[in-house]
Design a protein around this motif. Structure first.
Motif, PDB file in Angstrom:
ATOM      1  N   GLY A   1       0.829  -1.201   0.000  1.00 40.10           N
ATOM      2  CA  GLY A   1       0.000   0.000   0.000  1.00 40.10           C
ATOM      3  C   GLY A   1       0.863   1.250   0.000  1.00 40.10           C
ATOM      4  N   GLN A   2       0.226   2.392   0.190  1.00 36.04           N
ATOM      5  CA  GLN A   2       0.925   3.674   0.131  1.00 36.04           C
ATOM      6  C   GLN A   2       0.473   4.557   1.286  1.00 36.04           C
ATOM      7  OE1 GLN A   2      -1.008   4.388  -3.750  1.00 36.04           O
ATOM      8  NE2 GLN A   2      -1.628   6.400  -2.977  1.00 36.04           N
ATOM      9  N   LYS A   3       1.332   5.481   1.672  1.00 38.84           N
ATOM     10  CA  LYS A   3       0.972   6.447   2.703  1.00 38.84           C
ATOM     11  C   LYS A   3      -0.102   7.399   2.158  1.00 38.84           C
ATOM     12  CE  LYS A   3       5.301   7.480   2.700  1.00 38.84           C
ATOM     13  NZ  LYS A   3       6.665   8.030   2.891  1.00 38.84           N
ATOM     14  N   PRO A   4      -1.061   7.828   2.979  1.00 39.51           N
ATOM     15  CA  PRO A   4      -1.079   7.810   4.437  1.00 39.51           C
ATOM     16  C   PRO A   4      -1.642   6.544   5.089  1.00 39.51           C
ATOM     17  CG  PRO A   4      -2.935   9.068   3.659  1.00 39.51           C
ATOM     18  CD  PRO A   4      -2.145   8.672   2.433  1.00 39.51           C
ATOM     19  N   SER A   5      -1.831   5.470   4.350  1.00 40.03           N
ATOM     20  CA  SER A   5      -2.226   4.218   4.981  1.00 40.03           C
ATOM     21  C   SER A   5      -1.111   3.742   5.911  1.00 40.03           C
ATOM     22  CB  SER A   5      -2.487   3.144   3.920  1.00 40.03           C
ATOM     23  OG  SER A   5      -2.573   1.862   4.527  1.00 40.03           O
ATOM     24  N   PRO A   6      -1.459   3.190   7.067  1.00 43.43           N
ATOM     25  CA  PRO A   6      -0.425   2.654   7.953  1.00 43.43           C
ATOM     26  C   PRO A   6       0.109   1.295   7.493  1.00 43.43           C
ATOM     27  CG  PRO A   6      -2.586   2.266   8.900  1.00 43.43           C
ATOM     28  CD  PRO A   6      -2.799   3.125   7.668  1.00 43.43           C
ATOM     29  N   ALA A   7      -0.544   0.669   6.507  1.00 46.12           N
ATOM     30  CA  ALA A   7      -0.196  -0.703   6.132  1.00 46.12           C
ATOM     31  C   ALA A   7       1.282  -0.884   5.773  1.00 46.12           C
ATOM     32  CB  ALA A   7      -1.090  -1.186   4.990  1.00 46.12           C
ATOM     33  N   PRO A   8       1.894  -0.018   4.935  1.00 47.78           N
ATOM     34  CA  PRO A   8       3.304  -0.248   4.609  1.00 47.78           C
ATOM     35  C   PRO A   8       4.235  -0.032   5.796  1.00 47.78           C
ATOM     36  CG  PRO A   8       2.538   1.806   3.623  1.00 47.78           C
ATOM     37  CD  PRO A   8       1.326   1.096   4.151  1.00 47.78           C
ATOM     38  N   LEU A   9       3.831   0.798   6.732  1.00 52.36           N
ATOM     39  CA  LEU A   9       4.627   1.007   7.936  1.00 52.36           C
ATOM     40  C   LEU A   9       4.563  -0.229   8.827  1.00 52.36           C
ATOM     41  CD1 LEU A   9       3.985   3.876   6.775  1.00 52.36           C
ATOM     42  CD2 LEU A   9       4.130   4.709   9.127  1.00 52.36           C
ATOM     43  N   LEU A  10       3.375  -0.804   8.927  1.00 56.36           N
ATOM     44  CA  LEU A  10       3.223  -2.013   9.724  1.00 56.36           C
ATOM     45  C   LEU A  10       3.937  -3.195   9.072  1.00 56.36           C
ATOM     46  CD1 LEU A  10      -0.492  -1.551  10.804  1.00 56.36           C
ATOM     47  CD2 LEU A  10       1.554  -1.284  12.234  1.00 56.36           C
ATOM     48  N   ALA A  11       4.086  -3.159   7.746  1.00 54.10           N
ATOM     49  CA  ALA A  11       4.859  -4.209   7.070  1.00 54.10           C
ATOM     50  C   ALA A  11       6.319  -4.163   7.520  1.00 54.10           C
ATOM     51  CB  ALA A  11       4.767  -4.036   5.556  1.00 54.10           C
ATOM     52  N   PHE A  12       6.848  -2.964   7.735  1.00 55.08           N
ATOM     53  CA  PHE A  12       8.206  -2.825   8.265  1.00 55.08           C
ATOM     54  C   PHE A  12       8.286  -3.401   9.675  1.00 55.08           C
ATOM     55  CE2 PHE A  12      11.057  -0.056  10.878  1.00 55.08           C
ATOM     56  CZ  PHE A  12      12.278  -0.501  10.380  1.00 55.08           C
ATOM     57  N   ALA A  13       7.310  -3.064  10.514  1.00 55.78           N
ATOM     58  CA  ALA A  13       7.296  -3.575  11.886  1.00 55.78           C
ATOM     59  C   ALA A  13       7.269  -5.101  11.895  1.00 55.78           C
ATOM     60  CB  ALA A  13       6.105  -3.009  12.647  1.00 55.78           C
ATOM     61  N   THR A  14       6.435  -5.674  11.032  1.00 60.12           N
ATOM     62  CA  THR A  14       6.323  -7.134  10.963  1.00 60.12           C
ATOM     63  C   THR A  14       7.628  -7.756  10.465  1.00 60.12           C
ATOM     64  OG1 THR A  14       3.940  -7.018  10.586  1.00 60.12           O
ATOM     65  CG2 THR A  14       5.057  -9.039   9.904  1.00 60.12           C
ATOM     66  N   ALA A  15       8.196  -7.171   9.410  1.00 61.29           N
ATOM     67  CA  ALA A  15       9.425  -7.721   8.840  1.00 61.29           C
ATOM     68  C   ALA A  15      10.577  -7.671   9.841  1.00 61.29           C
ATOM     69  CB  ALA A  15       9.792  -6.952   7.571  1.00 61.29           C
ATOM     70  N   MET A  16      10.594  -6.655  10.684  1.00 62.00           N
ATOM     71  CA  MET A  16      11.673  -6.485  11.657  1.00 62.00           C
ATOM     72  C   MET A  16      11.332  -7.105  13.011  1.00 62.00           C
ATOM     73  SD  MET A  16      14.034  -4.879   9.957  1.00 62.00           S
ATOM     74  CE  MET A  16      13.434  -5.846   8.551  1.00 62.00           C
ATOM     75  N   ALA A  17      10.114  -7.646  13.158  1.00 63.04           N
ATOM     76  CA  ALA A  17       9.646  -8.208  14.420  1.00 63.04           C
ATOM     77  C   ALA A  17       9.738  -7.191  15.555  1.00 63.04           C
ATOM     78  CB  ALA A  17      10.417  -9.479  14.771  1.00 63.04           C
ATOM     79  N   LEU A  18       9.257  -5.972  15.273  1.00 66.23           N
ATOM     80  CA  LEU A  18       9.298  -4.893  16.254  1.00 66.23           C
ATOM     81  C   LEU A  18       7.890  -4.440  16.626  1.00 66.23           C
ATOM     82  CD1 LEU A  18      12.114  -2.594  14.767  1.00 66.23           C
ATOM     83  CD2 LEU A  18      12.324  -4.243  16.638  1.00 66.23           C
ATOM     84  N   ASP A  19       7.739  -4.001  17.847  1.00 69.21           N
ATOM     85  CA  ASP A  19       6.516  -3.363  18.300  1.00 69.21           C
ATOM     86  C   ASP A  19       6.413  -2.004  17.600  1.00 69.21           C
ATOM     87  OD1 ASP A  19       4.513  -2.012  19.658  1.00 69.21           O
ATOM     88  OD2 ASP A  19       5.286  -2.447  21.656  1.00 69.21           O
ATOM     89  N   PRO A  20       5.304  -1.679  16.914  1.00 72.99           N
ATOM     90  CA  PRO A  20       5.195  -0.373  16.247  1.00 72.99           C
ATOM     91  C   PRO A  20       5.458   0.805  17.182  1.00 72.99           C
ATOM     92  CG  PRO A  20       3.433  -1.807  15.507  1.00 72.99           C
ATOM     93  CD  PRO A  20       4.134  -2.536  16.620  1.00 72.99           C
ATOM     94  N   ALA A  21       5.096   0.658  18.445  1.00 73.83           N
ATOM     95  CA  ALA A  21       5.318   1.752  19.398  1.00 73.83           C
ATOM     96  C   ALA A  21       6.798   2.016  19.645  1.00 73.83           C
ATOM     97  CB  ALA A  21       4.630   1.435  20.722  1.00 73.83           C
ATOM     98  N   ARG A  22       7.655   1.072  19.243  1.00 76.57           N
ATOM     99  CA  ARG A  22       9.097   1.217  19.425  1.00 76.57           C
ATOM    100  C   ARG A  22       9.788   1.602  18.112  1.00 76.57           C
ATOM    101  NH1 ARG A  22      11.460   1.956  23.943  1.00 76.57           N
ATOM    102  NH2 ARG A  22      13.302   0.898  23.123  1.00 76.57           N
ATOM    103  N   ILE A  23       8.992   2.119  17.161  1.00 77.35           N
ATOM    104  CA  ILE A  23       9.512   2.567  15.866  1.00 77.35           C
ATOM    105  C   ILE A  23       9.207   4.044  15.704  1.00 77.35           C
ATOM    106  CG2 ILE A  23       9.294   2.337  13.352  1.00 77.35           C
ATOM    107  CD1 ILE A  23       8.475  -0.602  13.836  1.00 77.35           C
TER     108      ILE A  23
END
Length: 236
Positions: free
Chosen positions: A161-183
């Protein structure tokens, strides 16, 4: 998800590209003038129509703040310019823009290699998410000699997806196994920060794009002059 590291604010940083890693006007306003000139092929009236469609100031050779191209995708930029080029297919313009943008004159916001080296020493996971194409992002990061610093690179066409959707940002969190709140999501536009807030991330605005501090501040945990101030923010 990784356990939180109490000694630092974040475990990952996701950067926008244009206006964030690279100064927007020094890179993209210069590029856009060449695009308008090339597409017009010497027709000054057509140059005026293309500039009007792109909300681009030909006299100052820079995008106006309200230009739809600033935060848009490559496809949206092609659709915008196609309004002044009725005899050319949007798909043809889109391909032209993709290849032309990959050769854009890059103006890093700060010396990128030492800046990213410093972040890497802290163990942070680094990514780039842009509304440009992934091809363009990889071409620019490669040309700047910093592509190897990033663990994740995505464009609007990478399938998230594309910004301003959060989906591509959450894809980064998932790929890095990180809590979004810590990004931290770092960007120069309201699109970047809206996406970051919607993803539950911390948000940092930078002033190396067209947006002013007053536009970014309501959506940002911090607004910095440029990305070079991030280490100070992390230490604070």
């Amino acid at each position: 998800m990784n356990a939180a590291a109490p000694s630092r604010r974040v475990d990952g940083i996701l950067f926008d590209k244009d206006g964030t890693l690279f100064d927007f006007h020094a890179t993209w306003s210069v590029w856009a003038y060449g695009v308008i000139r090339d597409l017009a092929a010497g027709d000054t009236a057509l140059m005026d129509r293309l500039a009007a469609a792109a909300d681009y100031d030909l006299a100052r050779r820079r995008f106006r703040p309200g230009s739809p191209i600033i935060a848009g995708t490559n496809r949206e930029a092609a659709e915008c310019l196609a309004r002044a080029l009725p005899r050319r297919a949007v798909e043809e313009i889109e391909v032209y823009l993709m290849h032309s943008a990959a050769r854009a004159p890059l103006a890093p916001a700060v010396p990128l290699a030492p800046f990213l080296d410093g972040l890497a020493l802290t163990g942070l996971r680094l990514g780039v998410m842009t509304n440009d194409t992934e091809h363009g992002a990889r071409a620019h990061l490669g040309a700047a000699g910093v592509i190897e610093h990033f663990h994740f690179i995505a464009g609007f066409d990478s399938g998230h997806g594309q910004k301003p959707s959060p989906a591509p940002l959450l894809a980064f969190a998932t790929a890095m196994a990180l809590d979004p709140a810590r990004i931290a999501m770092v960007g120069d536009s309201t699109h970047d920060l809206m996406a970051g807030r919607a993803a539950g991330m911390q948000t940092i605005g930078v002033l190396t794009g067209p947006a002013q501090e007053a536009e970014l501040a309501p959506l940002a945990d911090a607004v910095l002059p440029d990305i070079g101030h991030i280490p100070g923010w992390l230490a604070g």
